[in-house]
Structure formats: C-alpha cells, structure tokens
Motif scaffolding. Structure first.
Motif, mmCIF file in Angstrom:
data_model
loop_
_atom_site.group_PDB
_atom_site.id
_atom_site.type_symbol
_atom_site.label_atom_id
_atom_site.label_comp_id
_atom_site.label_asym_id
_atom_site.label_seq_id
_atom_site.Cartn_x
_atom_site.Cartn_y
_atom_site.Cartn_z
ATOM 1 N N UNK A 1 0.818 -1.189 0.000
ATOM 2 C CA UNK A 1 0.000 0.000 0.000
ATOM 3 C C UNK A 1 0.858 1.248 0.000
ATOM 4 N N UNK A 2 0.202 2.388 -0.116
ATOM 5 C CA UNK A 2 0.906 3.660 -0.181
ATOM 6 C C UNK A 2 1.717 3.926 1.081
ATOM 7 N N UNK A 3 1.170 3.612 2.247
ATOM 8 C CA UNK A 3 1.902 3.828 3.498
ATOM 9 C C UNK A 3 3.178 2.987 3.535
ATOM 10 N N UNK A 4 3.096 1.757 3.027
ATOM 11 C CA UNK A 4 4.292 0.913 2.977
ATOM 12 C C UNK A 4 5.384 1.571 2.143
ATOM 13 N N UNK A 5 5.009 2.088 0.979
ATOM 14 C CA UNK A 5 6.009 2.707 0.123
ATOM 15 C C UNK A 5 6.625 3.923 0.793
ATOM 16 N N UNK B 1 13.561 0.550 -5.978
ATOM 17 C CA UNK B 1 13.730 0.638 -7.434
ATOM 18 C C UNK B 1 12.435 0.409 -8.194
ATOM 19 N N UNK B 2 11.539 -0.417 -7.653
ATOM 20 C CA UNK B 2 10.286 -0.661 -8.375
ATOM 21 C C UNK B 2 9.212 -1.120 -7.405
ATOM 22 N N UNK B 3 7.976 -1.030 -7.857
ATOM 23 C CA UNK B 3 6.820 -1.534 -7.122
ATOM 24 C C UNK B 3 6.009 -2.400 -8.071
ATOM 25 N N UNK B 4 5.642 -3.588 -7.602
ATOM 26 C CA UNK B 4 4.798 -4.508 -8.369
ATOM 27 C C UNK B 4 3.492 -4.718 -7.603
ATOM 28 N N UNK C 1 -7.846 0.245 -11.003
ATOM 29 C CA UNK C 1 -6.933 1.373 -10.808
ATOM 30 C C UNK C 1 -7.012 1.949 -9.401
ATOM 31 N N UNK C 2 -7.250 1.095 -8.431
ATOM 32 C CA UNK C 2 -7.338 1.577 -7.052
ATOM 33 C C UNK C 2 -6.018 2.151 -6.544
ATOM 34 N N UNK C 3 -4.910 1.775 -7.178
ATOM 35 C CA UNK C 3 -3.587 2.216 -6.722
ATOM 36 C C UNK C 3 -3.085 3.469 -7.442
ATOM 37 N N UNK C 4 -3.990 4.286 -7.929
ATOM 38 C CA UNK C 4 -3.558 5.431 -8.727
ATOM 39 C C UNK C 4 -2.639 6.381 -7.948
ATOM 40 N N UNK C 5 -2.914 6.585 -6.672
ATOM 41 C CA UNK C 5 -2.049 7.461 -5.883
ATOM 42 C C UNK C 5 -0.672 6.825 -5.690
ATOM 43 N N UNK C 6 -0.632 5.521 -5.586
ATOM 44 C CA UNK C 6 0.642 4.815 -5.496
ATOM 45 C C UNK C 6 1.432 4.968 -6.794
ATOM 46 N N UNK C 7 0.744 4.898 -7.926
ATOM 47 C CA UNK C 7 1.399 5.112 -9.229
ATOM 48 C C UNK C 7 2.002 6.509 -9.283
ATOM 49 N N UNK C 8 1.236 7.493 -8.843
ATOM 50 C CA UNK C 8 1.743 8.873 -8.870
ATOM 51 C C UNK C 8 2.969 9.033 -7.985
ATOM 52 N N UNK C 9 2.952 8.400 -6.825
ATOM 53 C CA UNK C 9 4.092 8.498 -5.910
ATOM 54 C C UNK C 9 5.329 7.859 -6.531
ATOM 55 N N UNK C 10 5.166 6.728 -7.173
ATOM 56 C CA UNK C 10 6.294 6.095 -7.870
ATOM 57 C C UNK C 10 6.842 7.017 -8.950
ATOM 58 N N UNK C 11 5.953 7.642 -9.696
ATOM 59 C CA UNK C 11 6.380 8.527 -10.773
ATOM 60 C C UNK C 11 7.199 9.698 -10.235
ATOM 61 N N UNK C 12 6.724 10.298 -9.162
ATOM 62 C CA UNK C 12 7.423 11.440 -8.570
ATOM 63 C C UNK C 12 8.826 11.056 -8.115
ATOM 64 N N UNK C 13 8.979 9.847 -7.591
ATOM 65 C CA UNK C 13 10.265 9.426 -7.026
ATOM 66 C C UNK C 13 11.119 8.621 -8.004
ATOM 67 N N UNK C 14 10.695 8.545 -9.254
ATOM 68 C CA UNK C 14 11.494 7.824 -10.240
ATOM 69 C C UNK C 14 11.543 6.332 -10.001
ATOM 70 N N UNK C 15 10.498 5.774 -9.405
ATOM 71 C CA UNK C 15 10.413 4.343 -9.114
ATOM 72 C C UNK C 15 9.621 3.667 -10.218
ATOM 73 N N UNK C 16 10.143 2.596 -10.770
ATOM 74 C CA UNK C 16 9.423 1.887 -11.825
ATOM 75 C C UNK C 16 8.131 1.293 -11.280
ATOM 76 N N UNK C 17 7.067 1.438 -12.049
ATOM 77 C CA UNK C 17 5.776 0.834 -11.715
ATOM 78 C C UNK C 17 5.616 -0.380 -12.619
ATOM 79 N N UNK C 18 5.531 -1.575 -12.014
ATOM 80 C CA UNK C 18 5.536 -2.826 -12.768
ATOM 81 C C UNK C 18 4.261 -3.601 -12.416
ATOM 82 N N UNK C 19 3.166 -3.338 -13.104
ATOM 83 C CA UNK C 19 1.901 -3.964 -12.730
ATOM 84 C C UNK C 19 1.846 -5.437 -13.115
#
Length: 310
Positions: A185-189, A198-201, A209-227
């Motif tokens: 979850x977002x709090x974990x990240x 380096x990435x979140x799966x 798309x319940x994790x949209x805020x998590x996707x945005x957080x990854x984007x801001x921090x340069x973390x790969x989003x690997x669904x």
C-alpha cells in the motif's frame, strides 16, 4: 500523470542489437525494455523443455532485456530455464522476488515465507538456481491476509521495517543489486522510501486502478511501476480488460487486439511503467511485444480513460 523525477533513459537497443521492446525504461540504475517478460507461466511447458528454452531465446530476439522470475515459479523450473537459456552477452536484467517459497505438496504451489531469515534463504536459493553471484533486483512480496489465491496466517505477518533491514543487508553484501516491493500500500512505500526502492509490483490494469495514488508516488520518485495482472484475471476484483466493450471498440478502430490495447494504455499512462506479461506461447509473446508499437490517439485515450472503474 506527473513527470518522473529524472528523464528516462533513451538507449534504443538491447545488448543483442534488437530495438528495445516498447522503448527504453528505467529499472533502478539500469536501462531496460519497457516490455519485459514474466516467467510465471513457463511451468506450463514442463513437458516441453526444448520449447521453453526456444521461447526464452525468442524473448531476447524480440528486444526484451528484462525478465521477471521467482524460485516459487514452478518450484525452481523457471529459474532453471533462465539459467540455461539466457547468456551473459544478452545483457538481460533478471529480477526475482522473495517472500514466498515453493510448496508443491501444499494446497497452493507456494506458501508465504516472510521472516528475515526466510528472505535471506530465498535469496540464496535464487542465486544458486539462476547461476548468479548477484541478482540485479529482488522484490519483496509482502503477505496479505486474503486475495490472489494465497492467504497469510498470523505467523507470517512480519513488520516491514524488519524485512527491509534484511533486504538492505543483502544489498550491502552484494547479493542483490536493488530492492523492490510487491503487493503493498501507499503507506508501505512511504515508509520504505529512505531505503531506496527501485520498483513496485502490484495488481493493476486499465480496469483496476485503485492504486492510482501509489502510481503517482512512484512517478514522482522515479520508481518503476511494474503492474502484474495487467490485463486482469479470474481473481475477484480484477476484471478482464479484453472483455470490456470500450476496449474492444478501440481495438477494432486501431486494428489491434483488445489485449494489445490494454497493454498500450499502461505504457501511455505513465512513462515509468514497465510491463512483464507472461505467456507460454510464442505467438502470444510476439503480440505482447507488438503492443509497444500501438499508438493511442487522443480520442482513444479519452475513451479508455473514461471507463468507469468502480
């Protein structure tokens, strides 16, 4: 989506000289193809080892240099195939995961193994089965109490900080190169950011798309989003993308398959997305790679973005 923390790499070709499938993306400090390959389904080829090895060679030929695996995929079968089929000169980044271990005699083919000592033992097993001295990236798959066919009992609910400390130690020792997180979850990240992720799966698709805020957080921090489950699945809450009428309409209008539209939308949605669709079929593999060449115009994107996701 917001822009990534730093520009994505632009190297157009893999070490083998093939154009990178889906273009170039960033995975930690590495440049990889944005379309990778998930090895989970290789166990379906247990009776056709030669065919499985040929499929992995085709992966490289198609410009994929990012393979996602785990020791619990086929009780080591996927790792064994990767060790045999992938050569150092291919320049493939092999990513594995820990947090579960094979359980061939149990009710599911794997069971959770969340304690720090179990994470370390699983890294060692992956190193041996992959024939590596160092795994470029290892994802920590966190346990959940329900979902996706596997549930954790109270004895496998382990504090994230304890797990991260062990993952950091493994990185400091050179056994792994980078740390990723899975099923979080977002709090974990947010708790894990100081460690360097380096990435979140997570399970995620156009229709889930319940994790949209998590996707945005990854984007801001340069973390790969690997669904994972990028096209949905039979599990509850993960509808199948290729069955949605809007996806089917867009596919017809663009001369693509619904599955290709679902994958193309993920690539368009954020530049930090990397895909790891899995298959045991070469023609399906080739179709997945072709999704990287699908261009979604403004009208198609608007129609897809407007799909109600509940």
């Amino acid at each position: 989506m917001t822009s990534p923390a730093s520009p994505l790499p632009s190297s157009p070709a893999t070490a083998s000289g093939a154009p990178r499938a889906g273009g170039a993306g960033r995975l930690g400090d590495r440049t990889v193809s944005r379309i990778g390959y998930g090895a989970m389904q290789l166990h379906r080829m247990a009776e056709d080892r030669a065919g499985a090895l040929a499929l992995l060679r085709r992966v490289v030929e198609l410009g994929i240099d990012h393979i996602d695996t785990a020791q619990f995929y086929g009780n080591g079968y996927s790792n064994d195939l990767i060790r045999e089929a992938i050569r150092p000169q291919d320049g493939v980044t092999v990513v594995s995961k820990v947090g579960a271990t094979p359980d061939p005699g149990g009710p599911a083919p794997m069971r959770y193994a969340q304690h720090p000592a179990e994470l370390r033992a699983d890294v060692e097993t992956n190193l041996k089965s992959l024939g590596l001295d160092r795994i470029p990236l290892v994802n920590l798959r966190r346990a959940t109490t329900s979902g996706f066919g596997l549930s954790a009992g109270p004895d496998q609910i382990v504090d994230l900080d304890d797990q991260l400390a062990e993952m950091e130690a493994l990185r400091d020792e050179g056994k792994i190169g980078a740390i990723g997180l899975s099923t979080i979850g977002l709090d974990d990240l947010r708790r894990a950011l100081p460690v360097g992720i380096a990435c979140v799966q997570n399970a995620y698709s156009l229709l889930a798309r319940e994790d949209e805020e998590l996707v945005r957080t990854c984007t801001v921090h340069g973390i790969a989003w690997v669904p994972y489950f990028p096209l949905g699945s039979a599990f509850p809450g993960l509808p199948k993308v290729n069955e949605h009428p809007v996806v089917q309409d867009v596919a017809r209008s663009l001369g693509a398959t619904p599955a290709q539209i679902g994958l193309a939308w993920l690539l368009h949605h954020t530049p930090g997305t990397l895909l790891i669709p899995g298959t045991a079929d070469v023609s399906h593999l080739e179709a997945n790679v072709a999704a990287g060449a699908v261009t979604l115009d403004a009208e198609a994107l608007a129609a897809l973005d407007a799909i109600h996701t509940g």
